[in-house]
Motif scaffolding. Structure first.
Motif, PDB file in Angstrom:
ATOM      1  N   ALA A  84       0.824  -1.213   0.000  1.00  0.00           N
ATOM      2  CA  ALA A  84       0.000   0.000   0.000  1.00  0.00           C
ATOM      3  C   ALA A  84       0.855   1.258   0.000  1.00  0.00           C
ATOM      4  CB  ALA A  84      -0.931   0.002   1.212  1.00  0.00           C
ATOM      5  N   ARG A  85       2.034   1.184   0.579  1.00  0.00           N
ATOM      6  CA  ARG A  85       2.886   2.376   0.664  1.00  0.00           C
ATOM      7  C   ARG A  85       3.302   2.880  -0.723  1.00  0.00           C
ATOM      8  NH1 ARG A  85       7.984   3.427   0.422  1.00  0.00           N
ATOM      9  NH2 ARG A  85       8.584   1.231   0.346  1.00  0.00           N
ATOM     10  N   PRO A  86       3.940   2.042  -1.585  1.00  0.00           N
ATOM     11  CA  PRO A  86       4.276   2.552  -2.919  1.00  0.00           C
ATOM     12  C   PRO A  86       3.032   2.843  -3.765  1.00  0.00           C
ATOM     13  CG  PRO A  86       4.792   0.205  -2.747  1.00  0.00           C
ATOM     14  CD  PRO A  86       4.486   0.692  -1.372  1.00  0.00           C
ATOM     15  N   LEU A  87       1.944   2.102  -3.539  1.00  0.00           N
ATOM     16  CA  LEU A  87       0.716   2.375  -4.285  1.00  0.00           C
ATOM     17  C   LEU A  87       0.209   3.777  -3.974  1.00  0.00           C
ATOM     18  CD1 LEU A  87      -1.579   1.343  -6.145  1.00  0.00           C
ATOM     19  CD2 LEU A  87      -2.747   0.557  -4.065  1.00  0.00           C
ATOM     20  N   LEU A  88       0.250   4.158  -2.710  1.00  0.00           N
ATOM     21  CA  LEU A  88      -0.161   5.499  -2.314  1.00  0.00           C
ATOM     22  C   LEU A  88       0.718   6.563  -2.969  1.00  0.00           C
ATOM     23  CD1 LEU A  88      -1.001   5.224   1.497  1.00  0.00           C
ATOM     24  CD2 LEU A  88      -2.464   6.226  -0.268  1.00  0.00           C
ATOM     25  N   GLU A  89       2.009   6.342  -2.916  1.00  0.00           N
ATOM     26  CA  GLU A  89       2.938   7.320  -3.484  1.00  0.00           C
ATOM     27  C   GLU A  89       2.701   7.487  -4.987  1.00  0.00           C
ATOM     28  OE1 GLU A  89       6.782   6.662  -0.495  1.00  0.00           O
ATOM     29  OE2 GLU A  89       6.650   5.552  -2.381  1.00  0.00           O
ATOM     30  N   GLN A  90       2.544   6.365  -5.678  1.00  0.00           N
ATOM     31  CA  GLN A  90       2.376   6.417  -7.126  1.00  0.00           C
ATOM     32  C   GLN A  90       1.023   7.014  -7.517  1.00  0.00           C
ATOM     33  OE1 GLN A  90       3.144   2.401  -8.420  1.00  0.00           O
ATOM     34  NE2 GLN A  90       5.231   2.428  -7.590  1.00  0.00           N
ATOM     35  N   ALA A  91      -0.034   6.673  -6.766  1.00  0.00           N
ATOM     36  CA  ALA A  91      -1.351   7.232  -7.067  1.00  0.00           C
ATOM     37  C   ALA A  91      -1.366   8.739  -6.830  1.00  0.00           C
ATOM     38  CB  ALA A  91      -2.419   6.547  -6.210  1.00  0.00           C
ATOM     39  N   ALA A  92      -0.732   9.177  -5.748  1.00  0.00           N
ATOM     40  CA  ALA A  92      -0.676  10.609  -5.463  1.00  0.00           C
ATOM     41  C   ALA A  92       0.130  11.346  -6.533  1.00  0.00           C
ATOM     42  CB  ALA A  92      -0.067  10.848  -4.080  1.00  0.00           C
ATOM     43  N   ALA A  93       1.220  10.734  -6.973  1.00  0.00           N
ATOM     44  CA  ALA A  93       2.037  11.356  -8.013  1.00  0.00           C
ATOM     45  C   ALA A  93       1.300  11.405  -9.350  1.00  0.00           C
ATOM     46  CB  ALA A  93       3.345  10.579  -8.166  1.00  0.00           C
ATOM     47  N   ARG A  94       0.564  10.348  -9.658  1.00  0.00           N
ATOM     48  CA  ARG A  94      -0.220  10.336 -10.898  1.00  0.00           C
ATOM     49  C   ARG A  94      -1.276  11.442 -10.876  1.00  0.00           C
ATOM     50  NH1 ARG A  94       0.991   9.378 -15.402  1.00  0.00           N
ATOM     51  NH2 ARG A  94       0.278  11.515 -15.488  1.00  0.00           N
ATOM     52  N   LEU A  95      -1.919  11.589  -9.733  1.00  0.00           N
ATOM     53  CA  LEU A  95      -2.916  12.650  -9.590  1.00  0.00           C
ATOM     54  C   LEU A  95      -2.282  14.017  -9.822  1.00  0.00           C
ATOM     55  CD1 LEU A  95      -5.729  13.707  -8.725  1.00  0.00           C
ATOM     56  CD2 LEU A  95      -4.885  13.649  -6.355  1.00  0.00           C
ATOM     57  N   HIS A  96      -1.103  14.209  -9.271  1.00  0.00           N
ATOM     58  CA  HIS A  96      -0.407  15.491  -9.394  1.00  0.00           C
ATOM     59  C   HIS A  96      -0.086  15.807 -10.854  1.00  0.00           C
ATOM     60  CE1 HIS A  96       3.140  18.214  -9.228  1.00  0.00           C
ATOM     61  NE2 HIS A  96       2.481  18.743  -8.198  1.00  0.00           N
ATOM     62  N   ASP A  97       0.194  14.765 -11.647  1.00  0.00           N
ATOM     63  CA  ASP A  97       0.581  14.978 -13.044  1.00  0.00           C
ATOM     64  C   ASP A  97      -0.604  15.003 -14.005  1.00  0.00           C
ATOM     65  OD1 ASP A  97       3.187  15.069 -12.239  1.00  0.00           O
ATOM     66  OD2 ASP A  97       3.900  13.591 -13.687  1.00  0.00           O
ATOM     67  N   GLN A  98      -1.790  14.605 -13.532  1.00  0.00           N
ATOM     68  CA  GLN A  98      -2.956  14.566 -14.414  1.00  0.00           C
ATOM     69  C   GLN A  98      -3.466  15.977 -14.731  1.00  0.00           C
ATOM     70  OE1 GLN A  98      -3.114  11.354 -15.849  1.00  0.00           O
ATOM     71  NE2 GLN A  98      -5.314  11.693 -15.717  1.00  0.00           N
ATOM     72  N   PRO A  99      -3.926  16.203 -15.953  1.00  0.00           N
ATOM     73  CA  PRO A  99      -4.573  17.487 -16.257  1.00  0.00           C
ATOM     74  C   PRO A  99      -5.778  17.694 -15.344  1.00  0.00           C
ATOM     75  CG  PRO A  99      -4.085  16.272 -18.267  1.00  0.00           C
ATOM     76  CD  PRO A  99      -3.821  15.338 -17.138  1.00  0.00           C
ATOM     77  N   ALA A 100      -6.084  18.916 -15.014  1.00  0.00           N
ATOM     78  CA  ALA A 100      -7.132  19.224 -14.037  1.00  0.00           C
ATOM     79  C   ALA A 100      -8.481  18.631 -14.412  1.00  0.00           C
ATOM     80  CB  ALA A 100      -7.253  20.735 -13.863  1.00  0.00           C
ATOM     81  N   ASP A 101      -8.778  18.543 -15.716  1.00  0.00           N
ATOM     82  CA  ASP A 101     -10.084  18.033 -16.131  1.00  0.00           C
ATOM     83  C   ASP A 101     -10.082  16.529 -16.364  1.00  0.00           C
ATOM     84  OD1 ASP A 101      -8.407  18.174 -18.277  1.00  0.00           O
ATOM     85  OD2 ASP A 101      -9.938  18.861 -19.709  1.00  0.00           O
ATOM     86  N   GLU A 102      -8.989  15.841 -15.980  1.00  0.00           N
ATOM     87  CA  GLU A 102      -8.896  14.396 -16.174  1.00  0.00           C
ATOM     88  C   GLU A 102      -8.447  13.688 -14.891  1.00  0.00           C
ATOM     89  OE1 GLU A 102      -6.356  13.568 -19.463  1.00  0.00           O
ATOM     90  OE2 GLU A 102      -7.361  14.978 -20.813  1.00  0.00           O
TER      91      GLU A 102
END
Length: 412
Positions: A132-150
């Motif tokens: 869960a630890r790396p999953l959290l980090e990667q999901a949070a990073a993906r969110l940060h890089d996603q365009p605001a409307d996606e």
């Protein structure tokens, strides 16, 4: 057996170190001399610097070493380190502290999330917590890089990761972490604008309340979660039925803990109807439900209500072929409920046989359960040889961490 606070600081360090770690190993882990470690364990000298380094190496708070807080039940040193790492990740990702510059794509994250939940449902809770630890980090990073409307799907995957962290924390008794993680999961689910995920998080919070003996609050949330996503059976998708069925079933669990037979029976009826409509077990959003889940979980609910006859009748209808479709964790839990029902019916040899089989099949899972000891306490007579074997198995599971188990806050 002494309470944790009754040991000396030195004794607590030695117990936490356990048999698998020598004094010389601890010295190397802390960067302290062997003599310093020996003096600390002898109670001769424990400076603040030494205390902090030892606590960090052993994966515990300094308050545990000082006896102000008991160590987590049945946890090895590596397990305690995992919990600390997971806690830091939960708080750091929520605070926006990220150090991943090339996050995986959403498809890769979906696959990783499924793998993590598969691990959880096998009953490998410590491994699931580590994943869960790396999953959290990667999901949070993906969110940060996603365009605001996606960002909707990224928020949903982040909600699932926080919920997984909350589930692991709740199972091992790390209640503060469970509350924090489920709170962050709720925020992420709201941002995802996903009704099913919102309901799953609400039900997860209800489970945290249940383990914290906040029964009235747990029932209120469980009922809200079920009501909010109640589908029309004629048009509902399997994903919707999984969410709804698991929610009404959990509402029945909470009602049974409150000894509300009428309400529990009503929710059980809805659970069985949902399972019948599905016709098979199905997994969605880290949750598994179907007709077999509905029946096996009804066993534990009836045991909690004191309806031993109903529980045994349900057990009679469940065949080995049915059990094989369950996840490992669900199958193990059903074995505990079955053994408890048999003990209540004074079928003591059968109860011990069922319990022994479960303990042998899933020793790591059993480490985090209190029901085995509860079942043994209800077995008045039976095979002395088998009883001795079961007690030894329970003792091995509960003492793996190298220290006496702390008294759980409740046995729910």
């Amino acid at each position: 057996m002494p309470q944790w606070s009754e040991y000396t600081d030195g004794e607590r360090i030695k117990i936490l170190r356990g048999m698998e770690t020598r004094q010389s190993d601890l010295a190397e882990m802390t960067g302290l001399s062997l003599q310093t470690i020996q003096q600390a364990e002898q109670g001769k000298r424990l400076t603040l610097r030494t205390l902090i380094r030892i606590a960090d190496a052993l994966g515990v708070d300094t308050s545990v070493v000082l006896g102000q807080q008991a160590p987590r039940r049945s946890m090895q040193r590596d397990d305690r380190a995992m919990v600390r790492d997971l806690s830091r990740t939960v708080h750091d990702t929520a605070a926006g502290l990220l150090d991943i510059t090339d996050p995986p794509a959403l498809e890769e994250l979906r696959e990783a999330s499924k793998a993590c939940w598969d691990t959880y449902w096998r009953g490998s809770y410590m491994e699931a917590g580590a994943l869960a630890r790396p999953l959290l980090e990667q999901a949070a990073a993906r969110l940060h890089d996603q365009p605001a409307d996606e960002q909707a799907e990224a928020w949903g995957l982040l909600a699932d990761a926080y919920r997984l962290a909350a589930y692991v924390a709740n199972l091992i008794g790390s209640r503060d972490l469970a509350y924090a993680a489920i709170g962050h999961a709720q925020h992420a689910a709201e941002q995802a604008a996903d009704d099913v995920r919102r309901a799953l998080v609400m039900s997860g919070r209800s489970w945290v309340y249940l383990r914290d003996t906040r029964l009235a609050d747990a029932l209120t949330l469980a009922e809200r979660a079920a009501t909010d996503i109640e589908p029309k059976f004629s048009t509902a998708t399997m994903e919707q039925l999984v969410a709804y069925g698991s929610h009404v079933n959990f509402a029945a669990v909470v009602a049974s803990r409150m000894e509300d037979k009428e309400r529990a029976a009503d929710y059980l009826s809805q659970s069985h109807a949902t399972g019948a409509r599905m016709g098979q077990e199905y997994r969605a959003h880290g949750t598994v439900f179907g007709p077999v889940s509905a029946t096996t979980q009804a066993v534990g609910i009836n045991v909690a209500l004191g309806e031993t006859g109903k529980a045994l009748s349900l057990i009679g209808d469940i065949k080995p072929v049915h059990e094989r479709v369950l996840s490992g964790a669900a199958r193990n839990r059903y074995a505990m409920d079955k053994a408890l029902a048999q003990a209540d019916a004074k079928l003591w040899d059968a109860s011990l046989e069922t319990l022994e089989g479960a303990l042998l099949a899933a020793p790591q899972w059993a480490r985090h359960q209190v029901l085995p000891s509860v079942i043994v306490s209800r077995v008045a007579t039976g095979s002395t040889t088998r009883l001795r074997r079961v007690v030894e198995l329970i003792g091995t599971a509960s003492s793996t961490g190298g220290f006496p188990p702390a008294t759980p806050r409740n046995a729910l």
